[in-house]
Design an enzyme around this catalytic site. Structure first.
Site, PDB file in Angstrom:
ATOM      1  N   LEU A   1       0.808  -1.216   0.000  1.00  0.00           N
ATOM      2  CA  LEU A   1       0.000   0.000   0.000  1.00  0.00           C
ATOM      3  C   LEU A   1       0.839   1.264   0.000  1.00  0.00           C
ATOM      4  O   LEU A   1       0.418   2.298  -0.514  1.00  0.00           O
ATOM      5  CB  LEU A   1      -0.925   0.010   1.233  1.00  0.00           C
ATOM      6  N   GLY A   2       2.007   1.216   0.593  1.00  0.00           N
ATOM      7  CA  GLY A   2       2.846   2.407   0.674  1.00  0.00           C
ATOM      8  C   GLY A   2       4.181   2.089   1.299  1.00  0.00           C
ATOM      9  O   GLY A   2       4.357   1.061   1.963  1.00  0.00           O
TER      10      GLY A   2
ATOM     11  N   GLY B   1       7.676   4.046   3.237  1.00  0.00           N
ATOM     12  CA  GLY B   1       8.282   5.233   3.827  1.00  0.00           C
ATOM     13  C   GLY B   1       9.681   4.945   4.304  1.00  0.00           C
ATOM     14  O   GLY B   1      10.228   3.857   4.083  1.00  0.00           O
TER      15      GLY B   1
ATOM     16  N   GLY C   1       9.429   2.059   7.110  1.00  0.00           N
ATOM     17  CA  GLY C   1       8.733   0.794   6.951  1.00  0.00           C
ATOM     18  C   GLY C   1       7.889   0.738   5.690  1.00  0.00           C
ATOM     19  O   GLY C   1       7.786   1.700   4.930  1.00  0.00           O
TER      20      GLY C   1
ATOM     21  N   VAL D   1       3.972  -0.630   4.267  1.00  0.00           N
ATOM     22  CA  VAL D   1       2.621  -1.008   4.674  1.00  0.00           C
ATOM     23  C   VAL D   1       2.007  -1.893   3.596  1.00  0.00           C
ATOM     24  O   VAL D   1       2.065  -1.575   2.411  1.00  0.00           O
ATOM     25  CB  VAL D   1       1.740   0.238   4.908  1.00  0.00           C
TER      26      VAL D   1
ATOM     27  N   LYS E   1       2.060  -2.974   8.953  1.00  0.00           N
ATOM     28  CA  LYS E   1       3.211  -2.094   8.796  1.00  0.00           C
ATOM     29  C   LYS E   1       4.461  -2.830   9.268  1.00  0.00           C
ATOM     30  O   LYS E   1       4.568  -3.190  10.437  1.00  0.00           O
ATOM     31  CB  LYS E   1       3.011  -0.809   9.614  1.00  0.00           C
TER      32      LYS E   1
ATOM     33  N   ASP F   1       1.002  15.141  16.969  1.00  0.00           N
ATOM     34  CA  ASP F   1       1.211  15.263  15.521  1.00  0.00           C
ATOM     35  C   ASP F   1      -0.128  15.293  14.795  1.00  0.00           C
ATOM     36  O   ASP F   1      -0.299  14.670  13.742  1.00  0.00           O
ATOM     37  CB  ASP F   1       2.072  14.115  14.999  1.00  0.00           C
TER      38      ASP F   1
END
Length: 481
Positions: free
Chosen positions: A159-160, A162, A165, A167, A183, A275
């Protein structure tokens, strides 16, 4: 020049031509049958005004989603074809796409002299055949503890990705109907592992429908896997600017009430998020008005007897006490809620300056106003709500519980609340935020690095010697992201 004297004349020449290609590659966000595409303008406009952007689409063969962009030729992929021309915008929503198909997008800029070369292609995105039903988000997540992650779950797709990590969308083997998100975080250093374990402990203690829920966690010598509920609706701000959504003040009330409910619950558990920003407020589904607060990587459990000072966050949304390196509190989150509310109603960022230093200066002076025409259709109760959150002294700000009792969040029947809010400025805000995220150098993305760890926060010497902003701008450049 001759013996009788001299004379002179001058001429200027403007050299114009087609513009350069748009910078970088387009960013994409996915819906059930549509894809939102956003891009950056070209570095050079060819010497004259850009008159529009041409969006091109490419449908990939079924086996090609994981192939690198430059490994596919137009002949193999069916080629690129033009789908739209956009004027005065850096975003476009492509609708009525075929489920279970994979697409890429690229953009050309044009002026009166012609079109540019295409931008880099976007990442490939595959549309799923159907969306997870809304009911799946309301029932409790039931995942047995123990065992090995790879044996317990089947990885369906990435899914993604970064810095810290990757996901994945995963399926529990014993419960195939249950779709979750996993994740996977590399934890080679003990310091990184400790931070992830602290985030897991915090998420385990937060059982609330407005907060992202942790289903299970798995630990190995080199990585930690966090299995969480799977949310398909995308970011709240991207949802409200979609072509099929009409944003009203009543919608804003509904969204902010849910945010305050989630934040109020966190605070009753002695946890501060630290955040809160638009990117961390998600929708359950593309058609739902229900939201979830995500990303507890910076969250901390507060002990009111021990002052805690931090130096991290996202510049546009951090409160004055973080900039001044003063003790934080639960109302530190409420400042961020006020900024989110201001942006949602107007599309404007209340403290945004030309540089981070300018932004910090505006925040420390609580320098904002409602003078822009975007607030002409906003109720006075909404402005009062914001004004009671964007207060310099955190002790004077409304708590989340007080917000839920406010006139603005409790009213529902005023006809003026149904007036349409123009989202043109909000679209530009979203584009700018995405552009900033792609342009930040690596150290600016390390927002989970602490200026001082928990042991330092509890150290009395730190409590006695605050670090004001004028003495640590170098630290800001390293630690704010």
């Amino acid at each position: 020049m001759n013996a009788f004297g001299s004379d002179a004349a001058a001429a200027s020449v403007a050299v114009e031509g087609p513009p350069d290609a748009p910078s970088g590659k387009p960013s994409i966000s996915q819906g059930p049958d549509r894809i939102a595409v956003a891009w950056c303008g070209p570095p050079y406009d060819g010497g004259c005004m850009i008159t529009g952007f041409i969006i091109e689409m490419q449908q990939l063969p079924t086996a090609a989603p994981n192939v690198e962009c430059d490994e596919l030729t137009d002949g193999e992929s069916g080629g690129w074809h033009e789908i739209a021309t956009v004027v005065d915008s850096l975003a476009y929503t492509v609708k009525n796409l075929t489920p279970n198909a994979t697409y890429r997008f690229r953009v050309r800029a044009k002026n009166v002299h012609g079109c540019s070369a295409p931008s880099l292609p976007s990442d490939a995105v595959e549309l799923q055949a159907q969306e997870v039903s809304t009911e799946d988000f309301h029932r409790p997540i039931s995942v047995k503890s123990g065992g090995d992650f790879k044996n317990r779950f089947e990885v369906l797709e990435e899914l993604g990705k970064g810095r810290f990590g990757v996901v994945y969308r995963v399926q529990e083997r014993e419960e195939p109907r249950q779709i979750l998100a996993a994740k996977v975080i590399k934890c080679i250093k003990a310091q990184d592992r400790q931070k992830v374990l602290e985030e897991i402990l915090i998420m385990k203690s937060l059982q609330h429908p407005k907060l992202l829920q942790l289903a299970a966690s798995f630990e190995s010598p080199r990585e930690i896997v966090m299995v969480m509920e799977y949310i398909t609706g995308g970011e709240l701000f991207e949802r409200v600017v979609a072509d099929d959504f009409t944003l009203t003040e009543r919608d804003c009330i509904l969204f902010l009430r849910q945010v305050c409910e989630g934040v109020a619950y966190m605070h009753t558990q002695s946890i501060v998020h630290l955040d809160l920003k638009p990117e961390n407020i998600m929708c359950h589904t593309r058609t739902s008005h229900q939201i979830k607060i995500i990303d507890f990587g910076l969250a901390q459990r507060l002990n009111m007897k021990t002052p805690v000072r931090v130096l991290f966050g996202t510049p546009e949304f951090i409160p004055p006490e973080i900039i001044s390196y003063e003790p934080i509190g639960f109302q530190s989150d409420m400042w961020s809620v006020g900024v989110i509310c201001y942006v949602l109603l107007s599309g404007l960022s209340p403290f945004m300056g030309d540089t981070d230093v300018d932004t910090f200066s505006n925040i420390t002076r609580a320098d904002y106003d409602f003078d822009d025409e975007a607030f002409d259709c906003v109720s006075q109760e909404a402005k009062d709500f914001i004004s009671n959150l964007l207060v310099h002294r955190k002790e004077d700000r409304w708590t989340a519980k007080r917000c839920l009792e406010s006139i603005w969040l409790t009213q529902e029947h005023d006809e003026n609340l149904s007036n349409k809010i123009c989202t043109d400025k909000l679209k530009k805000f979203i584009i700018r935020r995405k552009w900033q995220q792609t342009q930040q150098p690596p150290q600016r993305n390390q927002r989970t690095q602490y200026y001082s760890n928990k042991s330092n926060n509890n150290n009395s010497k730190n409590s006695a010697h605050p670090c004001p902003v004028r003495h640590c701008m170098g630290a800001y450049q390293r630690h704010f992201g």
